[in-house]
Design an enzyme around this catalytic site. Structure first.
Site, PDB file in Angstrom:
ATOM      1  N   TYR A 101       0.776  -1.244  -0.161  1.00 40.19           N
ATOM      2  CA  TYR A 101       0.048   0.028  -0.012  1.00 40.19           C
ATOM      3  C   TYR A 101       0.959   1.402   0.065  1.00 40.19           C
ATOM      4  CZ  TYR A 101      -3.970  -2.984   1.165  1.00 40.19           C
ATOM      5  OH  TYR A 101      -4.810  -4.179   1.287  1.00 40.19           O
ATOM      6  N   HIS A 158      -4.204   6.258  -1.725  1.00 39.59           N
ATOM      7  CA  HIS A 158      -4.697   6.263  -0.128  1.00 39.59           C
ATOM      8  C   HIS A 158      -3.828   6.806   0.841  1.00 39.59           C
ATOM      9  CE1 HIS A 158      -8.696   6.183   1.609  1.00 39.59           C
ATOM     10  NE2 HIS A 158      -8.516   4.691   1.984  1.00 39.59           N
ATOM     11  N   TYR A 180      -5.092  -0.277   9.729  1.00 38.05           N
ATOM     12  CA  TYR A 180      -5.540  -0.194   8.302  1.00 38.05           C
ATOM     13  C   TYR A 180      -6.483   1.258   8.726  1.00 38.05           C
ATOM     14  CZ  TYR A 180      -3.809  -4.409   6.335  1.00 38.05           C
ATOM     15  OH  TYR A 180      -2.887  -4.986   6.054  1.00 38.05           O
ATOM     16  N   ASN A 236      -9.341   2.164   7.960  1.00 36.84           N
ATOM     17  CA  ASN A 236     -10.581   2.333   8.345  1.00 36.84           C
ATOM     18  C   ASN A 236     -10.371   2.028  10.172  1.00 36.84           C
ATOM     19  OD1 ASN A 236     -10.121  -0.557   8.467  1.00 36.84           O
ATOM     20  ND2 ASN A 236     -11.956  -1.281   7.805  1.00 36.84           N
ATOM     21  N   ASP A 256      -5.562  11.879   1.904  1.00 33.36           N
ATOM     22  CA  ASP A 256      -5.958  11.746   0.504  1.00 33.36           C
ATOM     23  C   ASP A 256      -7.427  12.307   0.281  1.00 33.36           C
ATOM     24  OD1 ASP A 256      -6.808   9.236   1.606  1.00 33.36           O
ATOM     25  OD2 ASP A 256      -7.740   8.733  -0.345  1.00 33.36           O
ATOM     26  N   ASN A 297     -13.040   6.685   4.862  1.00 29.83           N
ATOM     27  CA  ASN A 297     -13.121   5.909   5.961  1.00 29.83           C
ATOM     28  C   ASN A 297     -12.005   6.018   7.336  1.00 29.83           C
ATOM     29  OD1 ASN A 297     -15.349   4.229   5.192  1.00 29.83           O
ATOM     30  ND2 ASN A 297     -13.834   2.948   4.094  1.00 29.83           N
TER      31      ASN A 297
END
Length: 194
Positions: A17, A22, A68, A70, A95, A116
């Protein structure tokens, strides 16, 4: 308005990631740590990568949650609880689909806009939305159905260069932010377009 005492960059953990859109918020904090010559280090009590830096004459806590996206609020709340920080002393970089790559905007308070990481942060802070935001433009794919794949995708070379240029401009406005000169910081950043 309280002084900003912590800057948190939202993103997802792991090498798969790191370079995704994101993680643009995390890129801000990583750039600030590099600029301050202070490495971010894993800190379990804050559930993330942490550093305390001296920047433009101010002591500032930096955090990139390793939860993560969320679940970002857990890390933000842990930092606030440990250092007795109030939400209005936070600047959260994230973002932003509604802003083009190469641009960024400051914002005070407001809703989560479907993000989120912001949604979880607002919840973890007892629904207090008074934190400051640094919205890093990543653009929109054009269709709501494409958003998930888009934010979890990697920007092309030119797009990433534009995002990085906007982040560099953000760093140039941070001394004003830390001095409480929001009007000056906003005027400069909001007129920038890479």
């Amino acid at each position: 308005m309280s002084d900003v005492k912590a800057i948190i960059g939202l993103g997802n953990p792991g090498t798969e990631y790191d370079a995704t859109r994101h993680n643009a918020g995390a890129w801000v904090v990583e750039a600030l740590a590099r600029d301050s010559l202070t490495p971010l280090r894993a800190e379990r009590k804050f559930l993330g990568q942490y550093a305390k830096v001296r920047y433009a004459g101010h002591d500032v806590h930096l955090l990139v949650p390793s939860t993560y996206m969320n679940r970002s609020g857990k890390a933000v709340a842990a930092l606030c609880q440990f250092f007795k920080l109030t939400p209005d002393e936070l600047l959260i970089a994230h973002d932003e689909l509604d802003i083009a790559p190469g641009t960024a905007r400051y914002k005070h308070g407001g809703g989560h806009g479907g993000h989120n990481g912001l949604r979880d942060t607002v919840s973890a802070l007892g629904n207090d939305k008074s934190f400051h935001r640094l919205r890093i433009g990543i653009g929109h794919p054009g269709s709501a159905k494409q958003v998930v794949n888009y934010v979890l995708g990697r920007p092309g070379k030119a797009e990433r260069a534009a995002i990085d240029a906007a982040i560099d401009e953000c760093l140039r406005t941070l001394p004003d932010v830390l001095d409480g000169n929001w009007a000056g910081a906003m005027n400069r950043l909001h007129s920038f377009n890479a």
